[in-house]
Write an enzyme that holds these catalytic residues in place. Structure first.
Site, PDB file in Angstrom:
ATOM      1  CE1 TYR A 161      51.910  24.640  42.060  1.00 48.97           C
ATOM      2  CE2 TYR A 161      53.359  25.618  43.170  1.00 48.97           C
ATOM      3  CZ  TYR A 161      52.289  25.494  42.639  1.00 48.97           C
ATOM      4  OH  TYR A 161      51.499  26.597  42.690  1.00 48.97           O
ATOM      5  CD  GLU A 168      59.683  24.999  35.435  1.00 53.63           C
ATOM      6  OE1 GLU A 168      60.504  25.422  36.075  1.00 53.63           O
ATOM      7  OE2 GLU A 168      58.342  24.976  35.951  1.00 53.63           O
TER       8      GLU A 168
END
Length: 237
Positions: A161, A168
Site C-alpha cells: 500500500y 501514485e
C-alpha cells in the site's frame, strides 16, 4: 399452520437470496483475480523477456485489462452500501476513486505519461495487491480459508500500500507540468479574475488527500488484521 408455512417460505427465500449473493460475489472476485493475475503475469513475463526496456511499454500491453478491472471495481463501493459485504464504504470509495484519478484522468488523458517508468510501478503494485486480495474474498464466499493466502492478505498490504501510494504520488507530480502546459481540464475564469485555474492546482490538493487516504486504508487494514487474528486466537483457545 399458516404461520409455519409463511416462516418456511420466508426462510427458503432468504436461503435463495443468500446463495445468489454468494454466487455473484464469488464470480466478481474470480473475474477480478483473473484480470489482475493477467496484468501481473504480463508485466513479469515482459520484464523477463525484454529486460528493463519493457517498463516503458507497460501501459501499451496492459491498459485495456486495467481499464476493465478498474471499471468493474466500482461495484466495491456499491456492495457495502447495499449490505452485500461486511465492510466500510468509505475506505473502498477512497481506494476506487484514487485509482480512477491516476488511471483515467492522468494515464488515460496524457499520452506523455503512458510510456514513463512510473506506469510500471503503479500497475505492478496494484496487481500485486489484488492477486492476494481477490482470491481471499473468493474463497471466503464458499467458507474456505487457505492459511498462507490469509497471511499474505493481512500482511502484504503493509509494504504494498505505501509503495503503491508513493508510485501514485510520483505520477501526480510528473503530470503537473504537462497539465500546466496543455491547460487540459483547466477551469476558465472571468477576465477580471484571471485566465483559468490549472488542473494541476487540483492535483496538488489531491496529493494531500492521497496520503490521507493512505492513512485511512492502513488504519482500516490494521483493524481488519487485528480483528481477524484475534478472532482466530479465541477460536483456538
Amino acid at each position: 399452520m399458516f404461520q409455519e408455512l409463511t416462516r418456511s417460505s420466508e426462510s427458503r427465500s432468504w436461503d435463495v437470496l443468500e446463495t445468489l449473493t454468494k454466487i455473484y460475489l464469488f464470480t466478481y472476485n474470480l473475474i477480478q483475480f483473473l484480470g489482475f493475475l493477467w496484468i501481473f503475469s504480463s508485466i513479469t513475463v515482459q520484464l523477463a523477456l525484454e529486460g528493463t526496456d519493457s517498463v516503458h511499454h507497460t501501459f501499451d500491453y496492459c491498459w485495456i485489462m486495467m481499464f476493465i478491472c478498474q471499471i468493474l471495481a466500482v461495484v466495491e463501493v456499491i456492495n457495502p452500501a447495499l449490505g452485500l459485504v461486511n465492510t466500510a464504504v468509505f475506505p473502498a470509495m477512497v481506494q476506487v476513486m484514487g485509482r480512477n484519478v491516476i488511471l483515467f484522468v492522468i494515464f488515460g488523458s496524457l499520452a506523455e505519461m503512458q510510456n514513463r517508468i512510473v506506469v510500471f510501478f503503479v500497475f505492478y503494485t496494484w496487481s500485486a495487491i489484488e492477486i492476494f486480495r481477490y482470491p481471499f474474498y473468493m474463497l471466503a464466499c464458499v467458507g474456505v480459508e487457505w492459511r498462507l493466502l490469509t497471511w499474505l492478505r493481512y500482511t502484504s498490504w503493509a509494504l504494498l500500500y505505501p509503495l503503491g501510494t508513493l508510485a501514485e504520488a510520483v505520477t501526480v507530480i510528473q503530470s503537473l507540468s504537462i497539465f500546466d502546459e496543455s491547460d487540459l481540464y483547466s477551469i476558465p475564469l472571468p477576465a477580471a479574475l484571471g485566465q483559468s485555474i490549472s488542473f494541476s492546482f487540483t492535483l496538488k490538493l489531491y496529493l494531500f488527500v492521497m496520503f490521507l487516504g493512505l492513512f485511512i486504508n492502513l488504519r482500516h487494514m490494521n483493524s481488519q488484521r487485528r480483528r481477524h487474528f484475534i478472532r482466530k486466537e479465541f477460536k483456538v483457545d
